[in-house]
Structure formats: C-alpha cells, structure tokens
Design an enzyme around this catalytic site. Structure first.
Site: not given
Length: 202
Positions: A42-45
C-alpha cells in the site's frame, strides 16, 4: 482465469483500496475499473507514486511476505537539509516505536527531481529550506519513511514512490495505469519465486 498485473501512479489523497472510508475521499475505484484486483502492499493516502495491483493471489501473497524484501525506492522532500550524520543514521537504521529499521540506501539528491506538481501543493515554511532524498527500503512498516526522517529531525513534506524492484513510473502521470509487459512480469515472478516452484503464467 486471466491474470492482470497493473502499475498505477497513485495521486496524493487517494486511498490504496477500492472502498472509501468517507464519502469525500477518493479511492482506487475512482481510477481503475477492473474487478477482483488488489494492491500489492500500500501507499498512505498522503503519499504518491507507484502502486502494483494484481488478481493473482499467489503472487500478491509472495510479494507482500516480509521475507521477500524487494526494494522500493522513494523520492522524499524533507524540511531543512539533512547533514551527513542524519544520512548515516537513516542508512544504518533508526528506532521507531521500539522497532529498528533495516539498513537502507539513502542519498541526498543534487537537484529537485522532475515530478508533476502535487495537488494540493505542500505547505512551505517561509525561510526554511527543503531538500530531496532518494531512499531505497526493503521493508514497508506503517508510515515508515515519514517516521524515519522525523526520527533524525527532518520531517517529510512530500513522499513519492518511484520504483518497486525493477518496475518504475516511467511515463505514467498521476491517475494513469498500464499493464505490465511480459518481460516485466517474467522478472517479477522470477524475483518473487526465486528458489521455489515457479508460478504458472497466463
């Protein structure tokens, strides 16, 4: 079943999931209309850059396993200009929340990298310089890069993942995606399954 393997340039403010936590936040569903496909990691928002997605559960599991340790490279804009001591600390590992990070490749970029403007732009502090780092990690703890730079006294202002293993952003623009080429996929599968039974490719 036909496997899909997607590279997506995630813009700032987009959740790395297909469901929304609030009606106002954007998610992957706003950009990618492919059923049953999921992000690898994932990548943070509030981070930007490369996200790999697939409907190949076996490959996704292998890539997400902590032992896989594939390299992920980030361009990181930080407040103020890190000195040699701070860079050495980041390279050797820092302690964040009782966890010692692995050794990392960290270098000060000589010039600002060529990236699309962020929307919205970062908030600069007047008379406080900023610098860009290139950081390559082999692990992905929650908000790790931001916590690492903060731990040595240089808060992250902007964070862009520019590569995952041999896969890069290339000519993608924020919000755009493309399929992996057959050559990229072969390298990825070989890397993920080195020393084990190879995954069937379709």
């Amino acid at each position: 079943m036909t496997y899909r393997h997607i590279l997506f340039y995630k813009p700032y403010g987009v959740l790395s999931q297909f469901t929304k936590d609030t009606p106002t936040r954007s998610s992957l569903k706003d950009y990618i209309d492919i059923p049953d496909i999921y992000p690898v990691g994932r990548l943070d928002w509030d981070s930007e850059g490369l996200l790999l997605l697939t409907n190949n559960g076996q490959l996704q599991h292998r890539l997400c396993h902590p032992q896989f340790g594939h390299e992920r490279t980030y361009w990181v804009q930080v407040e103020r200009i890190p000195d040699a001591a701070a860079l050495t600390q980041l390279q050797q590992g820092v302690t964040i929340q009782d966890y010692r990070t692995r050794q990392a490749k960290v270098a000060l970029l000589p010039t600002q990298p060529s990236l699309p403007e962020r929307e919205p732009p970062i908030r600069f502090r007047k008379n406080v310089p900023t610098a860009w780092l290139e950081m390559t990690l082999t692990e992905g703890k929650n908000r790790q890069v931001r916590r690492m730079t903060a731990a040595v006294g240089f808060p992250t202002l902007r964070l862009v993942r520019v590569s995952i293993a041999h896969l890069g952003l290339d000519n993608l623009q924020p919000g755009q995606w493309r399929e992996l080429t057959s050559g990229e996929l072969k390298l990825l599968v070989d890397l993920a399954f080195a020393g084990s039974i190879k995954l069937k490719r379709k």
